[in-house]
Motif scaffolding. Structure first.
Motif, PDB file in Angstrom:
ATOM      1  N   TYR A  86       4.004  56.835  29.009  1.00 35.75           N
ATOM      2  CA  TYR A  86       5.258  57.512  29.327  1.00 35.75           C
ATOM      3  C   TYR A  86       5.599  58.701  28.427  1.00 35.75           C
ATOM      4  CZ  TYR A  86       6.751  53.849  32.599  1.00 35.75           C
ATOM      5  OH  TYR A  86       6.855  53.004  33.673  1.00 35.75           O
ATOM      6  N   LEU A  87       5.036  58.761  27.245  1.00 32.56           N
ATOM      7  CA  LEU A  87       5.481  59.761  26.281  1.00 32.56           C
ATOM      8  C   LEU A  87       4.398  60.793  26.028  1.00 32.56           C
ATOM      9  CD1 LEU A  87       7.307  57.259  23.887  1.00 32.56           C
ATOM     10  CD2 LEU A  87       8.303  58.642  25.721  1.00 32.56           C
ATOM     11  N   TRP A  88       4.439  61.429  24.893  1.00 29.99           N
ATOM     12  CA  TRP A  88       3.483  62.475  24.548  1.00 29.99           C
ATOM     13  C   TRP A  88       2.942  62.205  23.156  1.00 29.99           C
ATOM     14  CZ3 TRP A  88       8.731  62.779  24.609  1.00 29.99           C
ATOM     15  CH2 TRP A  88       9.363  63.129  23.413  1.00 29.99           C
ATOM     16  N   HIS A  89       1.799  62.796  22.848  1.00 31.77           N
ATOM     17  CA  HIS A  89       1.215  62.633  21.529  1.00 31.77           C
ATOM     18  C   HIS A  89       1.764  63.703  20.593  1.00 31.77           C
ATOM     19  CE1 HIS A  89      -2.425  59.834  22.195  1.00 31.77           C
ATOM     20  NE2 HIS A  89      -1.507  59.602  23.106  1.00 31.77           N
ATOM     21  N   GLY A  90       1.870  63.358  19.342  1.00 34.60           N
ATOM     22  CA  GLY A  90       2.416  64.275  18.354  1.00 34.60           C
ATOM     23  C   GLY A  90       3.355  63.533  17.428  1.00 34.60           C
ATOM     24  N   GLN A  91       3.551  64.088  16.256  1.00 36.11           N
ATOM     25  CA  GLN A  91       4.407  63.464  15.259  1.00 36.11           C
ATOM     26  C   GLN A  91       5.811  64.059  15.342  1.00 36.11           C
ATOM     27  OE1 GLN A  91       3.450  60.899  13.371  1.00 36.11           O
ATOM     28  NE2 GLN A  91       1.412  60.992  14.279  1.00 36.11           N
ATOM     29  N   SER A  92       6.743  63.280  15.813  1.00 32.07           N
ATOM     30  CA  SER A  92       8.144  63.716  15.839  1.00 32.07           C
ATOM     31  C   SER A  92       9.028  62.478  15.862  1.00 32.07           C
ATOM     32  CB  SER A  92       8.431  64.590  17.065  1.00 32.07           C
ATOM     33  OG  SER A  92       8.464  63.824  18.254  1.00 32.07           O
ATOM     34  N   TRP A  93      10.206  62.608  15.267  1.00 30.15           N
ATOM     35  CA  TRP A  93      11.142  61.494  15.245  1.00 30.15           C
ATOM     36  C   TRP A  93      11.662  61.181  16.649  1.00 30.15           C
ATOM     37  CZ3 TRP A  93      11.070  58.310  11.442  1.00 30.15           C
ATOM     38  CH2 TRP A  93      10.769  58.751  10.153  1.00 30.15           C
ATOM     39  N   LEU A  94      11.763  62.217  17.493  1.00 33.18           N
ATOM     40  CA  LEU A  94      12.227  61.987  18.864  1.00 33.18           C
ATOM     41  C   LEU A  94      11.256  61.090  19.608  1.00 33.18           C
ATOM     42  CD1 LEU A  94      14.063  62.517  21.280  1.00 33.18           C
ATOM     43  CD2 LEU A  94      12.749  64.616  21.725  1.00 33.18           C
ATOM     44  N   ARG A  95       9.951  61.415  19.517  1.00 29.96           N
ATOM     45  CA  ARG A  95       8.958  60.608  20.218  1.00 29.96           C
ATOM     46  C   ARG A  95       8.923  59.186  19.676  1.00 29.96           C
ATOM     47  NH1 ARG A  95       4.552  57.835  19.037  1.00 29.96           N
ATOM     48  NH2 ARG A  95       3.504  59.488  17.904  1.00 29.96           N
ATOM     49  N   LYS A  96       8.962  59.051  18.336  1.00 30.82           N
ATOM     50  CA  LYS A  96       8.960  57.711  17.752  1.00 30.82           C
ATOM     51  C   LYS A  96      10.213  56.945  18.140  1.00 30.82           C
ATOM     52  CE  LYS A  96       6.369  56.111  15.380  1.00 30.82           C
ATOM     53  NZ  LYS A  96       5.170  55.288  15.718  1.00 30.82           N
ATOM     54  N   GLY A  97      11.349  57.652  18.226  1.00 36.32           N
ATOM     55  CA  GLY A  97      12.582  56.982  18.616  1.00 36.32           C
ATOM     56  C   GLY A  97      12.529  56.477  20.048  1.00 36.32           C
ATOM     57  N   LEU A  98      11.977  57.276  20.961  1.00 30.15           N
ATOM     58  CA  LEU A  98      11.859  56.862  22.359  1.00 30.15           C
ATOM     59  C   LEU A  98      10.849  55.738  22.527  1.00 30.15           C
ATOM     60  CD1 LEU A  98      11.885  60.355  24.109  1.00 30.15           C
ATOM     61  CD2 LEU A  98      13.694  58.631  24.180  1.00 30.15           C
ATOM     62  N   GLU A  99       9.859  55.708  21.640  1.00 35.37           N
ATOM     63  CA  GLU A  99       8.805  54.702  21.737  1.00 35.37           C
ATOM     64  C   GLU A  99       9.364  53.288  21.597  1.00 35.37           C
ATOM     65  OE1 GLU A  99       5.316  53.647  18.715  1.00 35.37           O
ATOM     66  OE2 GLU A  99       5.035  55.623  19.623  1.00 35.37           O
ATOM     67  N   VAL A 100      10.422  53.124  20.816  1.00 35.02           N
ATOM     68  CA  VAL A 100      10.978  51.783  20.573  1.00 35.02           C
ATOM     69  C   VAL A 100      11.532  51.160  21.851  1.00 35.02           C
ATOM     70  CG1 VAL A 100      12.732  50.480  19.327  1.00 35.02           C
ATOM     71  CG2 VAL A 100      11.408  52.242  18.135  1.00 35.02           C
ATOM     72  N   PRO A 101      12.500  51.811  22.552  1.00 31.21           N
ATOM     73  CA  PRO A 101      13.012  51.170  23.765  1.00 31.21           C
ATOM     74  C   PRO A 101      11.976  51.051  24.870  1.00 31.21           C
ATOM     75  CG  PRO A 101      13.910  53.396  23.534  1.00 31.21           C
ATOM     76  CD  PRO A 101      13.230  53.070  22.242  1.00 31.21           C
ATOM     77  N   VAL A 102      11.070  52.024  24.986  1.00 33.75           N
ATOM     78  CA  VAL A 102      10.041  51.940  26.023  1.00 33.75           C
ATOM     79  C   VAL A 102       9.130  50.738  25.769  1.00 33.75           C
ATOM     80  CG1 VAL A 102       8.059  53.104  27.072  1.00 33.75           C
ATOM     81  CG2 VAL A 102      10.109  54.416  26.515  1.00 33.75           C
ATOM     82  N   THR A 103       8.760  50.526  24.512  1.00 34.41           N
ATOM     83  CA  THR A 103       7.929  49.370  24.165  1.00 34.41           C
ATOM     84  C   THR A 103       8.642  48.063  24.491  1.00 34.41           C
ATOM     85  OG1 THR A 103       6.825  50.592  22.384  1.00 34.41           O
ATOM     86  CG2 THR A 103       6.744  48.193  22.272  1.00 34.41           C
ATOM     87  N   LEU A 104       9.920  47.983  24.167  1.00 36.31           N
ATOM     88  CA  LEU A 104      10.683  46.767  24.448  1.00 36.31           C
ATOM     89  C   LEU A 104      10.781  46.502  25.946  1.00 36.31           C
ATOM     90  CD1 LEU A 104      13.552  47.118  21.817  1.00 36.31           C
ATOM     91  CD2 LEU A 104      11.649  45.499  21.773  1.00 36.31           C
ATOM     92  N   VAL A 105      10.914  47.556  26.741  1.00 32.35           N
ATOM     93  CA  VAL A 105      10.964  47.383  28.195  1.00 32.35           C
ATOM     94  C   VAL A 105       9.628  46.842  28.707  1.00 32.35           C
ATOM     95  CG1 VAL A 105      11.094  48.616  30.406  1.00 32.35           C
ATOM     96  CG2 VAL A 105      12.770  49.088  28.618  1.00 32.35           C
ATOM     97  N   LEU A 106       8.517  47.385  28.220  1.00 34.95           N
ATOM     98  CA  LEU A 106       7.209  46.881  28.643  1.00 34.95           C
ATOM     99  C   LEU A 106       7.038  45.414  28.267  1.00 34.95           C
ATOM    100  CD1 LEU A 106       4.655  49.758  27.866  1.00 34.95           C
ATOM    101  CD2 LEU A 106       5.970  49.324  29.945  1.00 34.95           C
ATOM    102  N   GLU A 107       7.431  45.067  27.046  1.00 35.05           N
ATOM    103  CA  GLU A 107       7.304  43.678  26.601  1.00 35.05           C
ATOM    104  C   GLU A 107       8.184  42.742  27.421  1.00 35.05           C
ATOM    105  OE1 GLU A 107       5.706  41.854  24.336  1.00 35.05           O
ATOM    106  OE2 GLU A 107       4.437  43.363  23.399  1.00 35.05           O
ATOM    107  N   THR A 108       9.305  43.249  27.916  1.00 42.01           N
ATOM    108  CA  THR A 108      10.230  42.421  28.682  1.00 42.01           C
ATOM    109  C   THR A 108       9.787  42.247  30.127  1.00 42.01           C
ATOM    110  OG1 THR A 108      12.079  43.142  27.287  1.00 42.01           O
ATOM    111  CG2 THR A 108      12.638  42.187  29.428  1.00 42.01           C
TER     112      THR A 108
END
Length: 244
Positions: free
Chosen positions: A134-156
């Motif tokens: 769902y996201l993009w590669h690269g180092q940014s706080w925005l991407r890392k921040g979005l990664e948290v809820p997306v990961t939780l949704v997949l796990e759920t």
């Protein structure tokens, strides 16, 4: 302020917030679309990932019209158990136990990064699946921040088996080579179902950086990592997969 003006505000308290309402509706629509897509992808093959699109579009913008993605979806039962175990041994040995985030690995990575000039990550298979899909590669706080809820949704919404299945199908194993089926055909001229432990460990060994590390021309580091992964696979045992 006149009584008439006050009365008007009471009748239309949100009249001056139309922009916020539009943003709220857009956000609600976006979230519902994301959840609906994630639910569909519980059972449907993934046609492409955000990272695949990023790679293809990036090459086109650079004027490289010869670049082609190699991608062939296969179900988990068409992927060698050795390959399934290899990526778990290499990337996320607590995959069955955690809920998307390995807090112990994160703490160890933080301590290591304080002492070393080299950065060690602690992303789980679930996090990498969320990022690649769902996201993009690269180092940014925005991407890392979005990664948290997306990961939780997949796990759920998905099972561990489904997360592993999607990860193995969309992970990059070389330049333009996505998914274990395409990688197996490219590097070993065989389907992913026929990969043995050594071949599976070699493919898993290049995952941290599949552009720098070559499965078809493994250097000393990749060979050492391959051997380490095989030892970890023996330690975990194929029975580990029954817990998925």
């Amino acid at each position: 302020m006149s009584k008439k003006s006050n009365a008007s505000r009471l009748r239309h308290p949100f009249r001056h917030c139309s922009g916020h309402k539009k943003c709220g509706r857009f956000l609600a629509f976006f979230l519902l679309a994301f959840l609906a897509l994630t639910l569909m992808l519980r059972i449907l093959p993934v046609p492409f990932s955000a990272y695949m699109a990023q790679q293809q579009i990036g090459r086109l913008l650079q004027g490289d019209f010869s670049f082609r993605l190699h991608y062939d979806w296969v179900s988990l039962d068409k992927i060698s158990p050795s390959m399934q175990l290899a990526v778990i041994a290499a990337e996320d040995q607590r995959f069955v136990e955690h809920y998307g985030f390995d807090l112990s690995a994160i703490e160890q990575a933080l301590q290591y990064n304080r002492r070393s000039n080299r950065i060690r990550g602690a992303s789980t298979i679930s996090q990498q699946t969320a990022k690649n899909l769902y996201l993009w590669h690269g180092q940014s706080w925005l991407r890392k921040g979005l990664e948290v809820p997306v990961t939780l949704v997949l796990e759920t919404l998905w099972s561990k088996k489904r997360i592993l299945e999607v990860y193995l199908n969309i992970a990059e194993f070389g330049e333009g080579v996505f998914g274990v089926e395409a990688a197996s055909q490219r590097y070993f001229n065989k389907p992913a179902q026929a990969l043995n432990a050594s071949e599976a460990a070699l493919l898993a060994a290049v995952l941290p950086n599949p552009i720098a590390y070559k499965a078809n021309r493994p250097g000393s580091y990749v060979k050492q990592r391959q051997e380490w992964i095989m030892r970890q696979m023996n330690s975990l045992g194929k029975a580990y997969l029954s817990g998925l």
